[in-house]
Every structure is written in structure tokens, then in C-alpha cells.
Design an enzyme around this catalytic site. Sequence first.
Site, short mmCIF file in Angstrom:
data_model
loop_
_atom_site.label_atom_id
_atom_site.label_comp_id
_atom_site.label_asym_id
_atom_site.label_seq_id
_atom_site.Cartn_x
_atom_site.Cartn_y
_atom_site.Cartn_z
N GLU A 78 3.91 4.24 6.06
CA GLU A 78 2.72 3.39 5.92
C GLU A 78 1.62 4.13 5.18
O GLU A 78 1.57 5.37 5.21
CB GLU A 78 2.27 2.95 7.33
CG GLU A 78 1.02 2.12 7.41
CD GLU A 78 1.09 0.77 6.71
OE1 GLU A 78 1.43 0.74 5.51
OE2 GLU A 78 0.76 -0.25 7.34
N ASP A 79 0.75 3.39 4.52
CA ASP A 79 -0.35 4.03 3.79
C ASP A 79 -1.49 4.42 4.73
O ASP A 79 -1.99 5.53 4.67
CB ASP A 79 -0.87 3.12 2.65
CG ASP A 79 -1.24 1.71 3.12
OD1 ASP A 79 -0.97 1.37 4.29
OD2 ASP A 79 -1.78 0.95 2.30
N ASP B 125 -5.42 1.30 10.39
CA ASP B 125 -6.83 0.95 10.54
C ASP B 125 -7.01 0.37 11.95
O ASP B 125 -7.14 1.11 12.92
CB ASP B 125 -7.17 -0.04 9.42
CG ASP B 125 -8.63 -0.39 9.35
OD1 ASP B 125 -9.46 0.47 9.67
OD2 ASP B 125 -8.96 -1.52 8.96
N GLY C 139 0.76 -1.25 0.00
CA GLY C 139 0.00 0.00 0.00
C GLY C 139 0.79 1.30 0.00
O GLY C 139 0.31 2.31 -0.50
P1 IMP Z 1 -4.41 -2.54 10.24
O1 IMP Z 1 -3.44 -3.63 10.59
O2 IMP Z 1 -5.82 -2.94 10.50
O3 IMP Z 1 -4.06 -1.20 10.82
O4 IMP Z 1 -4.41 -2.45 8.68
C1 IMP Z 1 -3.47 -1.86 7.97
C2 IMP Z 1 -3.52 -2.28 6.52
O5 IMP Z 1 -4.84 -2.63 6.06
C3 IMP Z 1 -3.12 -1.10 5.68
O6 IMP Z 1 -1.74 -1.04 5.55
C4 IMP Z 1 -3.85 -1.35 4.39
O7 IMP Z 1 -3.06 -2.16 3.56
C5 IMP Z 1 -5.12 -2.08 4.80
N1 IMP Z 1 -6.26 -1.16 4.90
C6 IMP Z 1 -6.86 -0.69 6.01
N2 IMP Z 1 -7.86 0.13 5.74
C7 IMP Z 1 -7.92 0.22 4.38
C8 IMP Z 1 -8.75 0.95 3.47
O8 IMP Z 1 -9.66 1.73 3.83
N3 IMP Z 1 -8.48 0.77 2.16
C9 IMP Z 1 -7.49 -0.05 1.69
N4 IMP Z 1 -6.68 -0.73 2.51
C10 IMP Z 1 -6.90 -0.62 3.85
MG MG Z 2 -0.27 -1.00 4.21
#
Ligand code: IMP
Ligand code: MG
Length: 189
Positions: free
Chosen positions: A107-108, A111, A52
Site C-alpha cells: 500500500e502507498d 490514513d 497509489g
Molecule cells: P484510508 O482508507 O483513509 O487509510 O486511505 C487510504 C488511501 O487514501 C490511500 O491509499 C491513498 O490513496 C489516499 N490517501 C490518504 N492520504 C493521502 C495523502 O496524503 N495523499 C494522497 N493520497 C492519500
Molecule cells: Mg492507496
Amino acid sequence: MEKIYLPSEYQRRIKRVLVSQEEIASAIEKVGQEINESYDGRPILLVSILKGSFVFLADLCRAITVPCEIGFMCAKSYYNDTVSSGVVKITMDLDQDVSKYHVIIVEDIIDTGRTLCDVVKMLRARKPLSLKVVTLLDKPDRRVVDFHADRVLFTIPDLFVIGYGLDYDEYYRTLPYIAEYDEGGNEDV
Ligand code: IMP
Ligand code: MG
């Protein structure tokens, strides 16, 4: 889930632009300058979390004028779905020895926070000179673990977003802006 192959269907799922190209560019310019000022004269390693963050990294590294190196790590927490699986897997590791660098994780989006929580833990154990996290987007409403980035460019509501590196089922990474994904976009086809 059916793959989208029709251009009209592809376009229809782009609900609205959330963060424009211009807004992204000026925010990145600012962060680049902050890095230039606070890291000048130190060995910097930008660690891009794939896939991402590749677009964000490409623009951010060109806003940095002090010497810096780039490394890649692939962490997967989503398996072709808009809901986190809660499992973080490192599928590709860095090839640098982080103990020689001031590490900036790029990081992109944050979440649930699980991905970065794990990645940060893992990199801290390797004793970098320092470690900071820069994220393009933050969705604080979705957090399930206590995690805060050092620098957030845009805080957004609890929406699934696409573009500028972020995907839905591997599509839409190439959009130059951040948009809201329309989950119901194909119901009226
Ligand atoms: P986390 O571990 O739940 O914080 O997720 C992080 C990863 O989930 C990010 O690096 C993204 O690759 C993916 N992600 C979370 N939310 C989105 C979204 O709204 N669109 C696309 N990818 C997402
Ligand atoms: Mg990511």
C-alpha cells in the site's frame, strides 16, 4: 475544484520534500531483503492496491530476488478530495486464488485505515497461507479505525502528501519523491 493546467502553478503546489528519492530507495532495499530472508522458498503474492501503490510496487518487486508473483486490486476511498469519503469500493479485484499464496499487501499510505481494514478483511476471508501488510507511508494521527501495518517504511505527520504514486486530483503521481502538497498554493496567483 479547478484542474491545474499551468506548469508554474503545478510546481507551486509542491511545498517541500518530505521523503527524498535516496531515503525511499534505501528503505525499499531493506524491506526487499527482509522479504527475501523471511519468505524464501514460499509462494509469494504481492498485492498492489491501486492506484497509489504502483510506483512503490515497481521498486519493491525489483528489490525482491526470491520468486514472487504480482496481483492488482483497485480500492477507492477518495473522490478527488483531500478528505476521506469514508466509503471503500473495490473497483477491480485480483485474478489470483489467494489460498495458494503467502500474501503481502503493498500500500502507498495508511490514513484513516478504512481502506486496508476492508481489504484485509476481504482477503482474509479467502484464506491465504498468510497475510501481511507493507505500507510506504503511515499517518497514525489520522486513524479512525484500529489498523496497524506489519511493516511501515516512513511514519509521517498529518499532512496531505503527493508524489511517488500518490496524487492530488490524479496529478503528481510521477514525482520521484514524497512532498507536502500546498493547499493554498494558488491563492497568490
Ligand atoms: P484510508 O482508507 O483513509 O487509510 O486511505 C487510504 C488511501 O487514501 C490511500 O491509499 C491513498 O490513496 C489516499 N490517501 C490518504 N492520504 C493521502 C495523502 O496524503 N495523499 C494522497 N493520497 C492519500
Ligand atoms: Mg492507496
